[in-house]
Design a protein around this motif. Structure first.
Motif, PDB file in Angstrom:
ATOM      1  N   LYS A  30       0.843  -1.197   0.000  1.00 28.55           N
ATOM      2  CA  LYS A  30       0.000   0.000   0.000  1.00 28.55           C
ATOM      3  C   LYS A  30       0.876   1.243   0.000  1.00 28.55           C
ATOM      4  N   SER A  31       0.353   2.304  -0.578  1.00 25.85           N
ATOM      5  CA  SER A  31       1.055   3.583  -0.531  1.00 25.85           C
ATOM      6  C   SER A  31       0.899   4.159   0.883  1.00 25.85           C
ATOM      7  N   ASN A  32       1.700   5.157   1.194  1.00 29.09           N
ATOM      8  CA  ASN A  32       1.558   5.814   2.502  1.00 29.09           C
ATOM      9  C   ASN A  32       0.149   6.352   2.697  1.00 29.09           C
ATOM     10  N   LYS A  33      -0.420   6.925   1.657  1.00 26.48           N
ATOM     11  CA  LYS A  33      -1.782   7.470   1.736  1.00 26.48           C
ATOM     12  C   LYS A  33      -2.784   6.368   2.041  1.00 26.48           C
ATOM     13  N   GLU A  34      -2.681   5.239   1.351  1.00 21.56           N
ATOM     14  CA  GLU A  34      -3.584   4.118   1.599  1.00 21.56           C
ATOM     15  C   GLU A  34      -3.407   3.580   3.023  1.00 21.56           C
ATOM     16  N   MET A  70      -2.287   5.285   5.636  1.00 21.45           N
ATOM     17  CA  MET A  70      -2.839   6.283   6.562  1.00 21.45           C
ATOM     18  C   MET A  70      -4.356   6.178   6.623  1.00 21.45           C
ATOM     19  N   ASP A  71      -4.997   6.016   5.478  1.00 27.24           N
ATOM     20  CA  ASP A  71      -6.456   5.855   5.446  1.00 27.24           C
ATOM     21  C   ASP A  71      -6.886   4.608   6.213  1.00 27.24           C
ATOM     22  N   ASP A 116       4.210  10.743   8.344  1.00 28.66           N
ATOM     23  CA  ASP A 116       2.763  10.782   8.142  1.00 28.66           C
ATOM     24  C   ASP A 116       2.040   9.575   8.736  1.00 28.66           C
ATOM     25  N   SER A 118      -0.457   9.447  11.974  1.00 24.65           N
ATOM     26  CA  SER A 118      -1.840   8.958  11.900  1.00 24.65           C
ATOM     27  C   SER A 118      -2.085   7.864  12.944  1.00 24.65           C
TER      28      SER A 118
END
Length: 146
Positions: free
Chosen positions: A14-18, A20-21, A46, A50
């Protein structure tokens, strides 16, 4: 899917954004602890931010993240190192740990500090909260390594 497979999926696919979500919705304090314990710090602050912002983050996990973020360098050297982003992250986390600003306190985390480091921290910070030296009490979790 077992814990190791889940962690591998989260941390490596997963990406960092994924990630974090995903972390925002985790209700299992143990899983947050496992994610934090396996996180690659080269990917920035990040995801750890989170994790500590999740209401299910345990005080022991917060202290572990402080340790992994090199917070003890902050205690020893103050604001003379790393970056402004790092200083903000560790100083905010230090404050939250001191205030016990975590709803959960069930996971044990004891920082691995040498006697010399303990002495230096206490000398430089005579009023340091003892939690930074002795850690937290609670259940001992073996962090799966992925």
């Amino acid at each position: 899917m077992n814990t190791e497979e889940l962690l591998y999926e989260l941390l490596y696919k997963k990406s960092n954004k994924e990630l974090m979500d995903y972390v925002k919705n985790v209700t299992d304090s143990d899983l947050l602890h496992f994610i934090a314990g396996n996180y690659n710090w080269d990917n920035g602050f990040d995801v750890p931010k989170s994790i500590v912002e999740n209401k299910n983050c345990d005080l022991g996990t917060g202290l572990m993240i402080f340790t992994l973020a090199d917070g003890y360098t902050f205690l020893l050297d103050g604001e003379e190192c790393i970056s402004k982003k790092w200083i903000k992250f560790v100083s905010d986390l230090k404050m939250r740990i001191e205030k016990r600003d975590f709803e959960n306190n069930m996971i044990q985390y004891v920082p691995e500090l040498s006697r010399v480091i303990r002495f230096k921290i206490k000398k430089i910070n005579p009023d340091i909260d003892q939690i930074f030296i002795d850690g937290t009490e609670g259940k001992i979790l073996d962090i799966p390594v992925v």
